[in-house]
Motif scaffolding. Structure first.
Motif, PDB file in Angstrom:
ATOM      1  N   ILE A  45      80.450  36.701  60.775  1.00 41.29           N
ATOM      2  CA  ILE A  45      81.704  36.588  60.112  1.00 41.29           C
ATOM      3  C   ILE A  45      81.439  37.282  58.840  1.00 41.29           C
ATOM      4  CG2 ILE A  45      83.500  35.209  59.471  1.00 41.29           C
ATOM      5  CD1 ILE A  45      82.551  32.999  61.077  1.00 41.29           C
ATOM      6  N   ILE A  46      82.515  38.516  58.735  1.00 43.16           N
ATOM      7  CA  ILE A  46      82.248  39.277  57.430  1.00 43.16           C
ATOM      8  C   ILE A  46      83.450  38.849  56.720  1.00 43.16           C
ATOM      9  CG2 ILE A  46      81.033  40.933  58.988  1.00 43.16           C
ATOM     10  CD1 ILE A  46      83.799  42.488  59.072  1.00 43.16           C
ATOM     11  N   ASP A  47      83.435  39.401  55.252  1.00 47.33           N
ATOM     12  CA  ASP A  47      84.303  39.273  54.419  1.00 47.33           C
ATOM     13  C   ASP A  47      85.036  40.592  54.549  1.00 47.33           C
ATOM     14  OD1 ASP A  47      86.222  39.430  52.019  1.00 47.33           O
ATOM     15  OD2 ASP A  47      84.421  38.282  50.864  1.00 47.33           O
ATOM     16  N   PRO A  48      86.472  40.323  54.802  1.00 49.30           N
ATOM     17  CA  PRO A  48      87.338  41.706  54.982  1.00 49.30           C
ATOM     18  C   PRO A  48      87.459  42.880  53.735  1.00 49.30           C
ATOM     19  CG  PRO A  48      88.617  39.791  55.164  1.00 49.30           C
ATOM     20  CD  PRO A  48      87.234  39.309  54.929  1.00 49.30           C
ATOM     21  N   ARG A  49      86.990  42.226  52.594  1.00 51.16           N
ATOM     22  CA  ARG A  49      87.160  42.925  51.384  1.00 51.16           C
ATOM     23  C   ARG A  49      86.062  43.585  51.218  1.00 51.16           C
ATOM     24  NH1 ARG A  49      88.561  37.510  48.159  1.00 51.16           N
ATOM     25  NH2 ARG A  49      86.395  37.018  49.245  1.00 51.16           N
ATOM     26  N   THR A  82      76.306  50.895  58.322  1.00 46.85           N
ATOM     27  CA  THR A  82      77.367  50.434  57.139  1.00 46.85           C
ATOM     28  C   THR A  82      78.882  51.051  57.517  1.00 46.85           C
ATOM     29  OG1 THR A  82      75.463  50.650  55.552  1.00 46.85           O
ATOM     30  CG2 THR A  82      77.695  50.589  54.671  1.00 46.85           C
ATOM     31  N   VAL A  83      79.545  50.061  57.546  1.00 46.82           N
ATOM     32  CA  VAL A  83      81.152  50.679  57.645  1.00 46.82           C
ATOM     33  C   VAL A  83      81.801  50.297  56.384  1.00 46.82           C
ATOM     34  CG1 VAL A  83      83.155  50.285  58.966  1.00 46.82           C
ATOM     35  CG2 VAL A  83      80.823  49.652  59.911  1.00 46.82           C
ATOM     36  N   ASN A  84      82.159  51.599  55.864  1.00 46.22           N
ATOM     37  CA  ASN A  84      82.893  51.782  54.392  1.00 46.22           C
ATOM     38  C   ASN A  84      84.402  51.646  54.787  1.00 46.22           C
ATOM     39  OD1 ASN A  84      83.451  52.019  51.720  1.00 46.22           O
ATOM     40  ND2 ASN A  84      82.921  54.396  51.676  1.00 46.22           N
ATOM     41  N   ILE A  85      84.625  50.089  54.390  1.00 42.32           N
ATOM     42  CA  ILE A  85      85.951  49.742  54.638  1.00 42.32           C
ATOM     43  C   ILE A  85      86.603  49.409  53.307  1.00 42.32           C
ATOM     44  CG2 ILE A  85      85.886  48.827  56.942  1.00 42.32           C
ATOM     45  CD1 ILE A  85      85.746  46.057  55.608  1.00 42.32           C
TER      46      ILE A  85
END
Length: 1184
Positions: free
Chosen positions: A52-56, A100-103
């Motif tokens: 579970i990732i932090d969307p920020r 690494t996905v740079n969102i």
């Protein structure tokens, strides 16, 4: 026998070596294929399955692997290839498979939700990661809702729903008010596992407007809140008739009665329910009941007992939790809710399922060409998991065939492998609750042995502990390991040593003789490798003087001792701990080499002090407890109860006993009305008692205080209690010390010790004084007086007995009838003198007086005794009358005789006797006269020597100042003293009493004489006085002596004579020491006469001469002053100090005729007046 080990052969550690398991496992895990050898990939790090990732924040998906050659990486997403080159937001770390996905710059996390899998590949095979499920966390808002006020009767049950929004992961629920203060919970009010707030019954204090449910989403660090809920609790008694008429029951929250009722469950519903949990999780069972009174919850397991170490109760026993749940925890659990009106139960059937878990996970397999091996993948679960195999990430069913491989369920068997058999195998064990995935490679290599442990490694081990010598190795085929001790030692035997699979040699109990060099040898068919290991055994560190338990008083100093003995090659570090933590950073704590000193000890210093001695190899510790004691703290919370007229109960709360038990309590009181500020002892009670029934006196304004006492002393006083004023009452007692004595012949003074304010028992304290004559028939005469201590009755007869009593009274009444005491009116002087007085003279200084008693009536008072006046009127020797001061002796009581001591001898005395009473003396008896007999005289007042010539000396003296009779004669004794301070013969001379001067003739010239002189009466000899004097020297002889002394021949002659004299002296001393006697002495001994025997001090005769007194500096008359006189009081010398006596005759001129015998003794070295240097002639004369 050689100690060999083959890798397939297992060796199991005994339970006694269990602490070594972790160490050995670490060493086993280190036995990997060296990275410089070709090997398939191995996944070393990856993200969790459920990620579970932090969307920020940016998304980081980890995938790390190793291999030779270095592996390449690729990813799949949702089962298809994920081309990272086409997505500008995705990058892969160089030399790694981590994405690494740079969102944070652009893009949304939801776009990258899915299932990801990483593959690491090289020429020897491919390893795959778990399926990594990526989901962004969610913290949605509560939906808007309109909440109505909840109104319900006192005693009803209530459930406030929370129903938080569904988030990822689920939020943490708690209830607070508008001020962000948590709402208090209890057995009556508690929060359920679903977040709802349950009230078993409500009370009026539950009324509030701000019941707010909060949801905290930890992943995003956000908190959401529900709209406040308003609750109003009312009582039926509060509803007046109008409200009751306008409201129907349906408008209330529920229609249940507020009266007491048995329990019912709010959750779960019904009589039974089911619960399913996965193995290894926490099993949480919940039962919440309502009822009035509030029910109590109990838990039991129907078909077994609850696991003791894994069972916990939460939420006031409404929740049962079992951690690390296993299949054995399945079964029926029963919760019981009970109150005074009944009980109810609910059964929860628990089933424990299990996701797959490993029994045997597949391990990497290194084989040499032609060897055999197996891969085992064994797992369990509920339901039973399904095992499937993959080869390099591809199902093995569709992978290329390998003739050396055979699959048998959860096992793959390899035989006669070749280099082409190298690959990575994946084992997947799955059921409906999850899966397990493991990579294990088969690497076919041909390598000679290698030893990775550094050469000449030194191990240091404490004696009597296990020693583990490392020999990390690698080789293919697997080498055999042998250990040797010493350069020429044989292989170590297996019955003494333990050789582990990873090559480690274990010495179970290392001793001093275990010291030495050990050699590890690894062999396979391709070669051999060896390595030397050095072992040193050290003495253990010991604490030979441990700190000891200490009990100290607050404010004092305490010292703990810790003496450490250690191996001389190790340097210990001694650390002190308090309660297993660091010492306080306080200057009161001082640590030196062997001691910890704590100064000015306070209560916080109590605890366990530990001395820890650490070396690089071992650690030892010893502890001691410090108890800080002191006098107790003062009691507090004093309370007065059961207040009665004559008693009250006092209770208090004890203060801290400061680690020393309280033995007793001391209670004091203050009378604020009569003696403010003055505290008196009331009583004492045992230390276990905290109440006391106190007896009180009337009309006292009491305050109490309490002090606690322990072995160290008493506490400070407590705060004073409230004041308690007792009612007034008549006095309980009468005055004491009542007396009746007259101050004048015609009065009677009645005195008493008045009552104090505490004893008065009320206002208006007075005294009723009563009296009458003892021997008469008169009635009592009484007088009431104020609060005084004396009353005077006038006009009384002289010295008449009276009966007296004094009674106390106040405004409330009279004290009990007082006791009657006897007194007397005033005394007057006695009227009659004692008669028949006569005196009996006992000796010269003592007389006895007798008299007849006077009649009692004539005394007119209390007889105190008889008094004798006596005085010396005249001297019988001179008959000169002189006035002498009168002396007085008083004889107590009714005695009729008495002794008069200290009289002067030969004196004329007069006396009379008088009777004495309390008023004074009566008339004197007629004078009686008596005389004392003669006594021995005192020493002559002075003695001096005048007119010295060649052969005569003249003595002058003054008579004794106290002759104590008629002098009969004087006695003079004298004897010569030569230059060596030896005494000559003693001459005794009697001189008439009327003489005061005497000349001694025919004396030797230039000779010192000592004189002893005393007077005599018929009673005996008096004290003596002593003196010394020297006759003069002939002038012609002195002149001739000087002339001769100047001649040289005479000087030589004198030297020869002196030598001869010295020889003679030596012979004389030898003969004398052997008991030889001189002729005259022998004659004396033959014709002994008692009068000329040596006299001793105890019989008044003369002993040997000694100048220990007489030749000291002139203080007491042993030296003649310039006028040659000696005073009696300046000399204590006596003839008994000198000579042995004489027997001869005197001529009329005092010359001496006859024989003599003398005993000589050397005088001490102190000087005397004749010690000037003698001439040679004198020196010769002194020995003739």
């Amino acid at each position: 026998m050689q100690l060999k080990i083959m890798m397939p052969k297992k060796k199991h550690l005994s339970a006694g070596r269990a602490p070594l398991i972790l160490f050995l496992c670490q060493m086993i895990s280190a036995l990997e294929v060296p990275l410089d050898l070709v090997q398939p990939p191995t996944i070393t790090q990856q993200s969790p399955k459920d990620y579970i990732i932090d969307p920020r924040e940016n998304i980081v998906i980890q995938c790390e692997a190793k291999g030779k050659p270095p592996p390449s990486f690729s990813w799949t997403r949702n089962g298809t290839h994920f081309d990272i080159d086409k997505d500008p937001l995705v990058t892969m770390k160089s030399g790694s498979g981590t994405l690494t996905v740079n969102i944070m710059s652009e893009g949304k996390a939801e776009t990258y939700e899915g299932v990801y899998q990483c593959t690491a590949r090289n020429e020897r095979g491919a390893a795959i990661s778990n399926n990594i499920v990526i989901r962004p966390s969610r913290s949605p808002l509560w939906t808007k809702e309109k909440l109505e006020r909840i109104t319900l009767r006192n005693g009803q049950s209530l459930v406030l729903p929370c129903r938080p929004p569904v988030g990822l992961p689920p939020p943490i629920i708690f209830w607070m008010d508008n001020s962000f203060q948590r709402l208090p919970q209890s057995e009556r009010v508690s929060q359920g596992l679903n977040g709802d707030l349950y009230f078993s019954n409500v009370l009026p204090e539950d009324t509030r407007e701000d019941y707010i449910c909060y949801a905290r989403f930890n992943h995003t660090q956000t908190i959401q809140q529900k709209q406040p809920i308003s609750v109003k609790v009312i009582s039926v008694d509060e509803l007046n008739d109008t409200i009751a008429a306008n409201l129907s029951d349906t408008e209330f929250y529920g229609a249940k009665s507020h009266r007491e009722r048995p329990p019912t469950f709010l959750t779960p519903e019904g009589n039974a329910s089911r619960k399913e949990e996965l193995r290894g999780n926490v099993l949480s069972l919940e039962c919440i009941a309502e009822g009035l009174p509030t029910p109590i919850i109990y838990w039991i397991k129907e078909d077994g007992t609850l696991p003791i170490n894994r069972t916990f109760y939460r939420n006031f026993k409404k929740t049962l939790q079992i951690v690390q749940v296993t299949e054995a925890d399945s079964g029926n659990y029963q919760c019981i809710a009970k109150n005074a009106l009944g009980a109810i139960h609910h059964i929860i059937s628990v089933t424990v399922k299990a996701a797959p878990y490993w029994i045997i996970a597949p391990q990497n397999l290194v084989l040499s060409p032609g060897e055999d091996g197996t891969l085992i993948c064994r797992a369990n679960g509920n339901p039973k998991p399904r095992i499937s195999w993959l080869l390099n990430g591809v199902l093995i069913e569709i992978a290329p065939d390998d003739p050396s491989r055979k699959i048998d369920g959860d096992t793959i068997i390899f035989s006669n492998v070749q280099e082409r058999s190298s690959a990575v195998y994946q084992c997947n064990a799955s059921n409906e609750y999850g899966y397990l995935l493991a990579n294990a490679f088969v690497n076919v290599l041909a390598e000679p042995p290698r030893i990775f442990t550094s050469a000449d490694t030194l191990y240091q081990v404490i004696a009597n502990r296990p020693a583990l010598l490392d020999c990390a190795f690698f080789g293919s085929p697997l080498p055999t390991i042998e250990w040797f001790k010493g350069a020429k030692g044989s292989a170590l035997r297996e019955d003494i040593y333990v050789l582990h699979e990873n090559g480690t040699l274990e010495i179970p109990v290392a001793q001093k003789d275990s010291t030495g060099t050990y050699t590890c040898v690894a062999r396979n068919k391709l070669g051999m490798a060896k390595n030397d290991i050095h072992l040193e055994i050290k003495d253990p560190t010991r604490i030979i003087k441990q700190p000891e338990y200490a009990v100290v008083q607050r404010g004092s100093t305490v010292s703990f001792e810790c003496i450490v003995k250690h191996d001389h090659t190790l340097i210990p570090t001694v650390t002190w701990l308090k309660d297993h933590g660091e010492l306080p950073s306080d200057g009161r704590f001082t640590v030196d080499k062997d001691h910890l000193v704590v100064a000015d000890v306070s209560d916080d210093d109590g605890g366990t002090y530990t001395c820890v001695a650490n070396t690089t190899l071992d650690s030892v510790s010893a502890s001691a407890v410090l108890s800080v004691v002191d006098v107790p703290n003062p009691p507090f919370d004093l309370e007065l109860t059961d207040q009665l007229d004559r008693s009250v109960q006092l209770s208090w709360t004890p203060g801290d006993d400061n680690n020393s038990p309280i033995t007793k309590f001391i209670i004091e009181y203050e009378d604020a009305m009569h003696e403010p500020g003055l505290w008196h002892h009331q009583t004492e009670v045992p230390g276990a008692q905290t109440t006391a029934q106190l007896k009180l006196s009337p009309y006292v304004n009491y305050s109490f205080r309490v002090m606690a006492v322990n072995s160290l002393g008493r506490s400070l006083p407590s705060e004073a209690s409230e004041q308690y004023l007792t009612k007034a009452a008549e006095p309980d007692k009468n005055p004491t010390a009542v007396e009746g004595l007259g101050s004048e012949p015609d009065n009677l003074v009645i005195t008493w010790k008045p009552l104090n304010g505490f004893e008065s028992n009320g206002p208006g304290l007075q005294y009723k004084v009563s009296w009458r004559q003892k021997d008469g028939d008169d009635e009592w005469t009484s007088m009431v007086v104020a609060d005084v201590s004396k009353y005077i009755v006038s006009g009384t007869p002289t010295f008449v007995p009276y009966l007296i009593k004094v009674q106390a009274l106040n405004d409330a009444g009279f004290a009990p009838e007082p006791a009657v005491v006897l007194g007397h009116s005033g005394e007057d002087l006695p009227m009659v003198a004692p008669g028949n007085v006569h005196v009996n003279v006992v000796n010269s200084t003592l007389a006895e007086v007798h008299w007849d008693p006077v009649p009692l009536k004539s005394i007119r008072g209390h007889l105190q005794g008889y008094r004798i006046y006596y005085w010396k009127a005249q001297s019988s020797s001179t008959r000169n009358r002189r006035h002498i001061e009168k002396k007085i002796l008083t004889f107590q009581g009714s005695k009729t005789h008495g002794m008069l001591p200290g009289l002067e001898p030969f004196s004329h005395y007069t006396l009379n006797v008088r009777v004495v009473n309390g008023k004074g003396e009566g008339p004197a008896s007629p004078d009686r006269v008596f005389n004392t007999p003669e006594g021995v005289p005192s020493a002559p007042s002075s003695l001096k020597i005048v007119n010295p010539t060649l052969d005569s000396l003249t003595l002058e003296w003054e008579p004794p100042s106290h002759p104590n009779g008629i002098l009969t004669e004087y006695t003079l004794k004298y004897q010569p003293i030569n230059s060596t301070h030896e005494l000559g013969p003693l001459v005794d001379l009697k001189i008439p009493a009327n003489k005061t001067r005497w000349t001694l003739k025919n004396l030797s010239f230039s000779t010192r004489y000592k004189f002893y002189f005393y007077a005599q009466t018929v009673a005996g000899s008096g004290s003596q006085i002593t003196e010394e004097a020297i006759t003069t020297m002939d002038e012609a002889m002195a002149s001739r002596q000087v002339d001769i002394a100047t001649q040289g021949w005479f000087i030589g002659l004198m030297c020869a004579v002196a030598l001869l004299i010295l020889i003679l002296l030596i012979v004389c001393f030898i003969r004398r020491n052997k008991g030889g006697k001189y002729p005259v002495k022998e004659k004396e001994d033959a014709h002994a006469d008692p009068e000329i025997q040596p006299m001793k001090e105890d019989d008044g005769t003369f002993g040997e001469y000694s100048d220990a007194e007489d030749h000291k500096p002139l203080k007491k008359g042993s030296r003649t002053p310039s006028d040659r006189t000696v005073k009696k009081e300046d000399s204590d010398d006596s003839l008994v100090d000198y000579g042995e006596g004489v027997n001869g005759q005197f001529n009329e001129d005092g010359s001496f005729i006859g024989q003599y015998s003398g005993k000589k003794e050397k005088e001490p070295a102190e000087g005397n007046e004749s010690s000037e240097a003698p001439s040679p002639v004198n020196a010769m004369n002194s020995f003739v």
